[in-house]
Design a protein around this motif. Structure first.
Motif, PDB file in Angstrom:
ATOM      1  N   SER A 211      -8.528  43.039 -30.334  1.00 24.38           N
ATOM      2  CA  SER A 211      -9.941  43.311 -30.576  1.00 24.38           C
ATOM      3  C   SER A 211     -10.745  42.017 -30.621  1.00 24.38           C
ATOM      4  N   TRP A 217     -12.497  49.525 -28.110  1.00 20.36           N
ATOM      5  CA  TRP A 217     -11.956  50.782 -28.621  1.00 20.36           C
ATOM      6  C   TRP A 217     -10.704  50.591 -29.469  1.00 20.36           C
ATOM      7  N   THR A 219     -11.149  49.541 -32.892  1.00 18.42           N
ATOM      8  CA  THR A 219     -11.584  49.557 -34.285  1.00 18.42           C
ATOM      9  C   THR A 219     -12.126  50.940 -34.632  1.00 18.42           C
ATOM     10  N   ARG A 220     -12.100  51.259 -35.915  1.00 20.74           N
ATOM     11  CA  ARG A 220     -12.620  52.549 -36.378  1.00 20.74           C
ATOM     12  C   ARG A 220     -14.094  52.700 -36.046  1.00 20.74           C
ATOM     13  N   GLU A 221     -14.824  51.591 -36.114  1.00 19.47           N
ATOM     14  CA  GLU A 221     -16.259  51.655 -35.848  1.00 19.47           C
ATOM     15  C   GLU A 221     -16.526  52.051 -34.390  1.00 19.47           C
ATOM     16  N   GLU A 222     -15.704  51.547 -33.475  1.00 16.89           N
ATOM     17  CA  GLU A 222     -15.890  51.871 -32.060  1.00 16.89           C
ATOM     18  C   GLU A 222     -15.462  53.301 -31.750  1.00 16.89           C
ATOM     19  N   GLY A 224     -14.918  55.929 -34.034  1.00 20.07           N
ATOM     20  CA  GLY A 224     -15.574  56.965 -34.834  1.00 20.07           C
ATOM     21  C   GLY A 224     -14.556  57.898 -35.471  1.00 20.07           C
ATOM     22  N   GLU A 225     -15.029  58.659 -36.453  1.00 21.69           N
ATOM     23  CA  GLU A 225     -14.153  59.593 -37.161  1.00 21.69           C
ATOM     24  C   GLU A 225     -14.203  60.977 -36.504  1.00 21.69           C
ATOM     25  N   VAL A 227     -10.333  59.516 -36.603  1.00 22.32           N
ATOM     26  CA  VAL A 227      -9.646  58.542 -35.755  1.00 22.32           C
ATOM     27  C   VAL A 227      -8.382  59.126 -35.142  1.00 22.32           C
TER      28      VAL A 227
END
Length: 256
Positions: A211, A217, A219-222, A224-225, A227
């Motif tokens: 990353s 793609w 990270t959790r931020e990229e 989204g939930e 996961v």
């Protein structure tokens, strides 16, 4: 062009080839392989009986046929035929004995021969294309992709086990769970204290490295939930696309 042998230490064909003529076939197993230029009727035989084939596959596995199959050049293309008792597995389908041979596209194709005790023996095949289509695969060349990521021995082993279904080119693969991965690693290396937490820590460390290196793609931020398996799925695919992980790496877990 005549044929020439490829040593077992040649390196995965997934990283590309250099060929003097378009349409040259490369075939490589764990024990070595062979390359042969195009020419009507030329053949490369593969199977268990080393004296009678060009590429020995599954030499210690009696469930692999003595001559499992052949690569034949005709009408300007290379074709794969199955002469063995069990089907050959392509990434997208099975090829059974007696079926019409399948044509190979230019580029990389992994073939899997099913053996005893759920073993699968890998035969890598690469057919070179025109000069303009030849992939660049120079791990030491930092100015052009693919970028091969440097992993520690334990990171690589953990990721091979986690992503083995991808390396086997199974349809719709999913990563193993932390528990499944740790359990298999404990069988492979019982003295090394493998646990779910250790596997998770190693994989997350590699994911963070990629990353930071610009791979999306991861990270959790990229993502989204929820996961789910998305982070590990994207990580394994990124490592395979960069040829950091390649199908021959499965040899490290063959005994599991």
């Amino acid at each position: 062009m005549g044929g020439r042998s490829l040593p077992a230490a040649h390196g995965s064909l997934a990283r590309g080839v250099t060929a003097p003529a378009p349409g040259t076939a490369f075939a490589l197993a764990l024990t070595g392989g062979m390359t042969l230029g195009p020419g009507e009727g030329r053949e490369l035989l593969f199977g268990r009986n080393r004296p009678e084939v060009h590429i020995c596959v599954g030499e210690d596995d009696p469930q692999v046929s003595r001559c499992q199959g052949r690569l034949t050049h005709r009408h300007g293309r290379w074709w794969v035929a199955n002469n063995g008792r069990l089907p050959l597995r392509f990434p997208s389908r099975l090829l059974f004995t007696g079926e019409e041979p399948l044509p190979l596209e230019t580029g990389y194709t992994p073939l899997f021969v099913r053996g005893s005790r759920d073993r699968e023996h890998l035969l890598e095949v690469f057919v070179s294309g025109p000069e303009t289509e030849r992939p660049v695969a120079l791990p030491g060349d930092v100015t052009r992709p693919p970028r091969v990521w440097v992993l520690t021995e334990e990171e690589k082993l953990a990721l091979i086990v986690l992503g083995q279904r991808y390396l086997l080119h199974e349809p719709r693969p999913q990563p193993l769970t932390w528990r499944q991965t740790a359990s298999q690693l404990a069988e492979l290396r019982p003295a090394e204290g493998w646990s779910e937490k250790r596997v998770e820590h190693l994989v997350n460390r590699v994911r963070a490295m990629l990353s930071r290196g610009g791979v999306p793609w991861l990270t959790r931020e990229e993502v989204g939930e929820p996961v789910g398996n998305a982070l590990n799925d994207h990580l394994i695919r990124a490592l395979m696309m960069s040829t950091t992980l390649v199908p021959p790496d499965l040899a490290l877990i063959d005994a599991a």
